[in-house]
Design an enzyme around this catalytic site. Structure first.
Site: not given
Lengths: 273, 274
Positions: A136, A170
């Site tokens: 991330s 994501h």
């Protein structure tokens, strides 16, 4: 440390995950074991940087739970609790084989690294052969840019720019990011790059992607570029970890050892020795 | 807007986060918001309930949950309390979900928690909080905090949070240097003197439990929750540095009398070179 002082730029490693690893997949160690396998040593020193989360105890505990019993020397560095540490940041960072960066606020991550001079130490570590890994925010930070929700709604943000291109994470798990990233790539705010689903990691060898691996069946990755204002999207082949000949090797340690041997051979042959 | 003077209360240590009965310093800070409590309630910056609006910035601790909880425990009974987390803005649990600036500029008091001042200033600048806090200060919203929550307001701060002590550039609202926890570590005083002698600007050294109250950039008063709490003005001079002990009002024995304390100027006049 002489042997670590310089590493062929084409052999420097960065492993960028769209999501996954110990903070997101506590029951699935495939990506984290892959990270360990990237180090060139039997018992790598692995440093966790939970900066993007504000050094939360939950991330640090999840890191310890994952790596305490594995073949490695784990530790973490908290920029908010430096008082507990007697070593300098350079002494902590530049001895590692792997540096693993957690997720959270990418804006805070970069601001804090810069405030403490950690950004340049990390580049130094990479240049001297330390594997940089993260998910991330901890994945996008290595590239020229990404999409962050540091202020709430998703927006484009610049990264350290060690690697060319941009990254969004994501892609399946947080569907509001991808359209923002595509729009910013199309209008040229961000350079072209990669969109990674949760569970997918992209391994950069030198400045180029070498392979994409995944901890979950069905998770994917794509390369996107804007060519004359139009988006050109190309699927990236993803290897599912934990399957195929490597998984059939039996014991985990043997599998890892085998993987390392393969790596060493590959490196040897690519250097033409 | 009511014409409120900018005010900062810089705690050398203490308040709800450090003292069991830390309410004295916190009470003092809250009393400074009184002017707005009883002012024109229709003005921005005054809660309709008449209770002071107090917002906590726990940035220097990495927005530690336990710190946020202690803040609410201390302030929510008497105030409209809120907090801003710069690490949770994506999850909608940052305390404040709307625009940071409009929320902070509607407060009576902004309370900054302790921790790592370098980390805090880095995160603030990344979110534009430095500029927002300057506007808040100019509007007369009271700014306060212990430790990192004190150092940040000054032009220069002595940070000894990690490793060798170093000079950190603060927000610079107060054109002085600052050293906190002056009594907590034996080496702190010598280090501060050395830095001031070497060119760090003149400033204030403050012990745990002591707070400096600035109106504008002038020191209005020093107050303490301990009978023996001390604060000093430290200035460079030909011999090195001159340290002048400031008059400190003990909050436990008397409420401060504004006229009894003439502040920095008198301290300077009475200072005897060491």
């Amino acid at each position: 440390m002489n042997e670590r002082s310089i590493v062929d730029p084409r052999e420097r490693l960065i492993f960028a995950m769209g999501g996954g690893g110990f903070t997101m997949e506590p029951a699935n160690p495939l990506l984290d074991d892959f990270v360990l396998s990237l180090a060139d040593t039997r018992e790598p020193r692995i440093l966790f940087l939970p900066t993007a989360s504000g050094d939360t105890t939950s991330q640090i505990n999840a890191f310890k739970a994952r790596f305490a019993e594995r073949a490695c020397i784990p530790e973490h560095l908290s920029l908010f609790h430096l008082r507990d540490s007697t070593r300098s940041l350079a002494d902590t960072v530049l001895i590692q084989d792997i540096i693993y960066v957690g997720g959270g606020s990418m804006r805070n991550l970069l601001a804090l690294w810069r405030a403490h001079g950690l950004d340049s130490l990390l580049v130094q570590a990479w240049q001297s052969g330390t594997v940089l890994a993260g998910l991330s925010a901890g994945a996008m930070c290595w590239l020229q840019g990404g999409v962050t929700r540091s202020s709430g709604p998703p927006e484009a943000i610049a990264g350290l720019g060690i690697l060319e291109g941009s990254l969004t994470v994501h892609a399946d798990g947080e569907p509001e990011r991808l359209p923002m990233w595509l729009a910013r790539v199309r209008d040229g705010t961000l350079p072209g790059g990669w969109a990674l689903d949760d569970g997918v990691g992209l391994l950069f060898r030198g400045e180029h992607p070498d392979r994409a691996v995944s901890s979950r069946p069905g998770a994917g990755a794509q390369r996107v570029d804007a060519i004359e204002g139009e988006l050109v999207r190309k699927r990236v082949d993803v290897e599912l970890l934990g399957e195929g000949p490597r998984a059939a090797l039996g014991g985990f340690d043997e599998a890892v050892e085998e993987l390392r041997r393969v790596h060493r051979m590959r490196r040897g042959s690519s250097r033409g020795r | 807007m009511p014409n409120r003077a900018p005010q900062i209360v810089a705690l050398g240590g203490g308040g709800f986060s450090m003292e069991k009965d830390g309410s004295l310093l916190d009470d003092y800070v809250l009393s400074l918001t009184g002017a707005c409590r009883f002012g024109n309630a229709s003005e921005a910056g005054v809660s309709p309930s008449g209770r002071p609006r107090v917002c906590f910035l726990p940035t220097a601790s990495g927005d530690a949950d336990h710190y946020v909880v202690r803040f609410y425990r201390r302030f929510s009974p008497d105030c409209d309390a809120s907090h801003v987390s710069l690490f949770r803005r994506d999850q909608g649990t940052g305390g404040v979900e709307d625009d940071l600036a409009s929320h902070l500029l509607a407060q009576d008091l902004i309370y900054v928690g302790g921790g790592n001042v370098l980390s805090m200033l880095g995160a603030w600048r990344a979110h534009g909080l430095d500029a927002i806090l300057r506007r808040a200060w100019r509007r007369g919203i009271v700014l306060c905090g212990p430790s990192a929550g004190s150092l940040c307001w000054f032009e220069q701060a002595l940070s000894a949070f990690h490793g060798a002590p170093r000079v950190v550039r603060g927000l610079g609202f107060l054109p002085y240097s600052n050293c906190v926890h002056y009594d907590a570590e034996p080496a702190r005083r010598a280090e501060y003197h050395r830095f001031v002698a070497d060119g760090m600007r003149a400033g204030f050294a403050v012990e745990d439990g002591v707070a400096l109250h600035f109106r504008g950039t002038q020191l209005e008063r020093a107050v303490s929750s301990r009978p023996d709490g001390r604060a000093f003005l430290v200035e460079p001079c030909q011999q090195g540095v001159r340290e002048t002990r400031l008059e400190v009002t003990h909050l436990g024995s008397e409420m401060p009398d504004v006229d009894a304390y003439a502040g920095l100027e008198r301290a300077k006049r009475e200072a005897v070179p060491a």
